[in-house]
Write a protein that holds these residues in place. Structure first.
Motif, PDB file in Angstrom:
ATOM      1  N   SER A  50       2.064 101.251   8.015  1.00 39.50           N
ATOM      2  CA  SER A  50       1.038 100.630   8.975  1.00 39.50           C
ATOM      3  C   SER A  50       0.979 101.806  10.176  1.00 39.50           C
ATOM      4  O   SER A  50       1.686 102.581  10.492  1.00 39.50           O
ATOM      5  N   ASP A  51      -0.101 101.619  10.886  1.00 40.15           N
ATOM      6  CA  ASP A  51      -0.193 102.312  12.052  1.00 40.15           C
ATOM      7  C   ASP A  51       0.732 102.199  13.159  1.00 40.15           C
ATOM      8  O   ASP A  51       1.024 103.088  13.479  1.00 40.15           O
TER       9      ASP A  51
ATOM     10  N   PRO B 233      -4.172 111.471  -0.026  1.00 40.05           N
ATOM     11  CA  PRO B 233      -5.282 111.418   1.083  1.00 40.05           C
ATOM     12  C   PRO B 233      -5.454 110.127   1.897  1.00 40.05           C
ATOM     13  O   PRO B 233      -5.727 110.410   3.104  1.00 40.05           O
ATOM     14  N   LYS B 234      -5.132 108.911   1.568  1.00 42.72           N
ATOM     15  CA  LYS B 234      -5.183 107.754   2.444  1.00 42.72           C
ATOM     16  C   LYS B 234      -3.971 108.019   3.467  1.00 42.72           C
ATOM     17  O   LYS B 234      -4.280 107.636   4.376  1.00 42.72           O
ATOM     18  N   ASN B 235      -2.727 108.461   2.863  1.00 49.40           N
ATOM     19  CA  ASN B 235      -1.746 108.382   3.965  1.00 49.40           C
ATOM     20  C   ASN B 235      -1.993 109.674   4.911  1.00 49.40           C
ATOM     21  O   ASN B 235      -1.860 109.473   6.063  1.00 49.40           O
ATOM     22  N   ARG B 236      -2.841 110.658   4.675  1.00 49.96           N
ATOM     23  CA  ARG B 236      -2.995 111.677   5.421  1.00 49.96           C
ATOM     24  C   ARG B 236      -4.174 111.294   6.572  1.00 49.96           C
ATOM     25  O   ARG B 236      -3.750 111.689   7.681  1.00 49.96           O
ATOM     26  N   ALA B 237      -5.053 110.611   6.063  1.00 52.67           N
ATOM     27  CA  ALA B 237      -5.829 110.214   7.304  1.00 52.67           C
ATOM     28  C   ALA B 237      -5.174 108.994   8.202  1.00 52.67           C
ATOM     29  O   ALA B 237      -5.444 109.105   9.406  1.00 52.67           O
ATOM     30  N   LYS B 238      -4.215 108.364   7.704  1.00 52.47           N
ATOM     31  CA  LYS B 238      -3.492 107.455   8.594  1.00 52.47           C
ATOM     32  C   LYS B 238      -2.420 108.311   9.507  1.00 52.47           C
ATOM     33  O   LYS B 238      -2.465 108.003  10.759  1.00 52.47           O
ATOM     34  N   TRP B 239      -2.082 109.330   8.851  1.00 48.19           N
ATOM     35  CA  TRP B 239      -1.047 110.028   9.677  1.00 48.19           C
ATOM     36  C   TRP B 239      -1.726 111.170  10.835  1.00 48.19           C
ATOM     37  O   TRP B 239      -1.257 110.989  11.827  1.00 48.19           O
TER      38      TRP B 239
END
Length: 198
Positions: A90-91, A131-137
């Protein structure tokens, strides 16, 4: 023929060494001391201002390599993918981890290793979630850099973005630099923006 040439070359090198030795004998008597640096070192309250003390490991201030050797099991557990993945659930989890970065030299080293490991993990080309985790991180890193209360933390978060930031985040990085009143942050933000734009 080659042996003769080598002997002649050896003679030239020997002669050059003797001349250099004669020249250096006179300069060896002179002691070059920068009075400004010498004066600063004597007055600097920082016990690590000089190279010698800064490179000595102590119980209170161990060198990173010594600390890692003494905590191998903890480091391995803290940085394994399953542990790190929890910070990307989560954020809130990502921002909570980043909020544990304190002022210079006050952060838990395991937290710092987890953050650096996450910046690497989200770049893994073999992971379909990367890719999804990279955007969140990177969104969490940008928010942390923007809201960081001091230059040390701003630069730490910007440094993480050097390794995983997206090109489309370069303007946000530049804005963090422009909004900072610290020249080092301004310059570093510009460097990071350039690097992630390539």
């Amino acid at each position: 023929m080659a042996i003769v040439e080598f002997k002649n070359l050896g003679a030239v090198v020997l002669a050059a060494g003797l001349v250099a030795g004669c020249v250096s004998t006179k300069t060896a008597e002179l002691e070059f001391v920068d009075p400004v640096v010498a004066g600063m070192a004597a007055k600097d309250p920082n016990p690590f201002a000089e190279y010698g003390p800064a490179m000595q490991s102590s119980k209170e201030y161990p060198l990173t390599v010594n600390w890692q050797d003494a905590h191998k099991a903890e480091v391995a557990e803290a940085t394994k993918p399953a542990t790190l993945a929890r910070f990307l659930e989560s954020d809130y989890a990502a921002s909570k981890l980043l909020s544990e970065v304190k002022e210079a030299y006050k952060s838990d080293p395991l937290v710092m290793m987890q953050i650096a490991s996450l910046s690497q993990m989200v770049m893994c080309p073999r992971c379909p979630k990367a890719p999804k985790n990279r955007a969140k991180w990177t969104a969490a890193l940008l928010a942390a850099a923007k809201d960081a209360p001091d230059a040390y933390r701003k630069m730490f978060f910007l440094d993480q973005l050097r390794w995983c930031g997206h090109a489309n985040e370069a303007d946000a990085v530049r804005k963090i630099g422009k909004d900072s009143k610290t020249k080092a942050v301004q310059e570093f933000a510009e460097q990071v923006a350039r690097e992630i734009s390539w």
